[in-house]
Design an enzyme around this catalytic site. Structure first.
Site, mmCIF file in Angstrom:
data_model
loop_
_atom_site.group_PDB
_atom_site.id
_atom_site.type_symbol
_atom_site.label_atom_id
_atom_site.label_comp_id
_atom_site.label_asym_id
_atom_site.label_seq_id
_atom_site.Cartn_x
_atom_site.Cartn_y
_atom_site.Cartn_z
ATOM 1 N N ARG A 49 0.815 -1.205 0.000
ATOM 2 C CA ARG A 49 0.000 0.000 0.000
ATOM 3 C C ARG A 49 0.854 1.263 0.000
ATOM 4 O O ARG A 49 0.305 2.368 -0.044
ATOM 5 C CB ARG A 49 -0.885 0.015 1.236
ATOM 6 C CG ARG A 49 -2.325 -0.469 0.977
ATOM 7 C CD ARG A 49 -3.004 -0.504 2.325
ATOM 8 N NE ARG A 49 -4.422 -0.340 2.295
ATOM 9 C CZ ARG A 49 -5.283 -1.341 2.478
ATOM 10 N NH1 ARG A 49 -4.860 -2.563 2.576
ATOM 11 N NH2 ARG A 49 -6.571 -1.090 2.542
ATOM 12 N N ARG A 92 -21.311 -2.362 2.557
ATOM 13 C CA ARG A 92 -20.695 -3.676 2.761
ATOM 14 C C ARG A 92 -21.088 -4.266 4.116
ATOM 15 O O ARG A 92 -21.199 -3.564 5.104
ATOM 16 C CB ARG A 92 -19.169 -3.512 2.693
ATOM 17 C CG ARG A 92 -18.411 -4.742 3.091
ATOM 18 C CD ARG A 92 -17.039 -4.773 2.525
ATOM 19 N NE ARG A 92 -16.214 -3.654 2.956
ATOM 20 C CZ ARG A 92 -14.986 -3.439 2.514
ATOM 21 N NH1 ARG A 92 -14.467 -4.239 1.607
ATOM 22 N NH2 ARG A 92 -14.297 -2.419 2.942
ATOM 23 N N ARG A 102 -18.264 -3.226 9.124
ATOM 24 C CA ARG A 102 -16.944 -2.946 9.677
ATOM 25 C C ARG A 102 -16.929 -1.522 10.223
ATOM 26 O O ARG A 102 -17.473 -0.622 9.596
ATOM 27 C CB ARG A 102 -15.879 -3.079 8.570
ATOM 28 C CG ARG A 102 -15.329 -4.470 8.452
ATOM 29 C CD ARG A 102 -14.504 -4.668 7.207
ATOM 30 N NE ARG A 102 -13.485 -3.645 6.955
ATOM 31 C CZ ARG A 102 -12.623 -3.692 5.952
ATOM 32 N NH1 ARG A 102 -12.654 -4.714 5.102
ATOM 33 N NH2 ARG A 102 -11.743 -2.744 5.763
ATOM 34 N N ARG A 139 -10.088 6.776 4.267
ATOM 35 C CA ARG A 139 -9.371 5.665 3.636
ATOM 36 C C ARG A 139 -9.146 5.938 2.145
ATOM 37 O O ARG A 139 -8.103 5.586 1.594
ATOM 38 C CB ARG A 139 -10.151 4.350 3.830
ATOM 39 C CG ARG A 139 -10.086 3.867 5.272
ATOM 40 C CD ARG A 139 -11.091 2.774 5.557
ATOM 41 N NE ARG A 139 -10.884 1.610 4.737
ATOM 42 C CZ ARG A 139 -11.854 0.796 4.328
ATOM 43 N NH1 ARG A 139 -13.099 1.023 4.666
ATOM 44 N NH2 ARG A 139 -11.570 -0.236 3.603
HETATM 45 P P1 AMP Z 1 -8.465 -3.630 4.092
HETATM 46 O O1 AMP Z 1 -9.300 -4.743 4.620
HETATM 47 O O2 AMP Z 1 -7.447 -4.094 3.086
HETATM 48 O O3 AMP Z 1 -9.275 -2.459 3.606
HETATM 49 O O4 AMP Z 1 -7.588 -3.101 5.324
HETATM 50 C C1 AMP Z 1 -8.202 -2.553 6.476
HETATM 51 C C2 AMP Z 1 -7.225 -1.661 7.226
HETATM 52 O O5 AMP Z 1 -6.089 -2.431 7.637
HETATM 53 C C3 AMP Z 1 -6.649 -0.523 6.412
HETATM 54 O O6 AMP Z 1 -7.483 0.627 6.393
HETATM 55 C C4 AMP Z 1 -5.337 -0.251 7.159
HETATM 56 O O7 AMP Z 1 -5.569 0.446 8.368
HETATM 57 C C5 AMP Z 1 -4.896 -1.658 7.529
HETATM 58 N N1 AMP Z 1 -4.051 -2.257 6.460
HETATM 59 C C6 AMP Z 1 -4.326 -3.334 5.681
HETATM 60 N N2 AMP Z 1 -3.316 -3.599 4.827
HETATM 61 C C7 AMP Z 1 -2.369 -2.660 5.074
HETATM 62 C C8 AMP Z 1 -1.098 -2.369 4.519
HETATM 63 N N3 AMP Z 1 -0.589 -3.095 3.506
HETATM 64 N N4 AMP Z 1 -0.400 -1.315 5.019
HETATM 65 C C9 AMP Z 1 -0.878 -0.577 6.037
HETATM 66 N N5 AMP Z 1 -2.086 -0.777 6.597
HETATM 67 C C10 AMP Z 1 -2.831 -1.812 6.132
#
Ligand code: AMP
Length: 209
Positions: free
Chosen positions: A88, A122, A155, A166
């Site tokens: 990311r 979602r 969530r 986000r």
């Molecule tokens: P997601 O389910 O991929 O939307 O991830 C949910 C949250 O987890 C994100 O908003 C970040 O706070 C954290 N997160 C997930 N993957 C990463 C990553 N590669 N780097 C930093 N934070 C992450």
């Protein structure tokens, strides 16, 4: 195949990653799922990550890189994987280069306003992690998981204000990765609006390209 799924929150990465992993018989590695499991179990990593996740910010690179490196070393990832939510940041992309080769990066893109609608509708299963959407992919029985019968939840970070943070975080820190992978000739753009099946076909087509 070693595949990265890139795309803003709400583009449907998780849903498509599950299908793709099944189709290609490789593990689906979602850093968001791994972090959420750590938060539920209140591990050291979970406690460190939770405040960032709750506010829509990125968890610090060093924590996520170490966690992903460990997961990629597991035996099942040798035959390939679908990476969902990692890298990311450019620092994560650089670290990933030292860990493994990547065959293709699928970039799911959508209009920003569609992203907000998608994320705020979602619903997820707290038990088996299945993902639904009140409009585009509803469960058979309202608010109940088709797979395991648990009550579905929203969530915390899918509340509108957090979703907007986000998306901004994505634009500032993750979008530059598109150029990074384009320069390496790995990037395939896929328009992520439409039915789940239709988008999945577009992804398969992009992988054949
Ligand atoms: P997601 O389910 O991929 O939307 O991830 C949910 C949250 O987890 C994100 O908003 C970040 O706070 C954290 N997160 C997930 N993957 C990463 C990553 N590669 N780097 C930093 N934070 C992450």
């Amino acid at each position: 195949m070693r595949i990265i799924l890139l795309g803003p929150p709400g583009a449907g990465k998780g849903t498509q990653a599950v299908r793709l992993a099944e189709k290609l018989a490789v593990p689906h590695i979602s850093t968001g799922d791994i972090l959420r499991r750590n938060v539920v179990k209140k591990t050291k990593l979970g406690l460190q990550a939770q405040p960032y996740m709750a506010t829509g910010k990125l968890v610090p690179d060093n924590l996520v890189i170490e966690m992903t490196a460990k997961r990629l070393k597991e035996k099942d990832a040798r035959k390939g994987f679908i990476l969902d939510g990692f890298p990311r940041t450019l620092a994560q992309a650089n670290a990933l280069e030292d860990l493994t080769e990547i065959d293709v990066v699928v970039n799911l893109f959508l209009d920003p306003e569609d992203l907000v609608k998608r994320s705020t509708g979602r619903q997820v299963c707290p038990n088996c992690e299945a993902v639904y959407h009140v409009l585009t992919n509803p469960p058979r029985k309202t608010n109940v998981c088709d797979k395991c019968g648990s009550d579905l939840v929203q969530r915390e970070d899918d509340k509108e204000e957090v979703v907007r943070t986000r998306i901004t975080t994505y634009e500032d820190l993750t979008e530059p990765l598109c150029m990074y992978y384009k320069e390496k000739a790995l990037l395939r753009d896929v328009y992520a609006s439409g039915h789940i099946e239709e988008i999945f076909e577009r992804i398969l087509e992009a992988l054949r390209r």
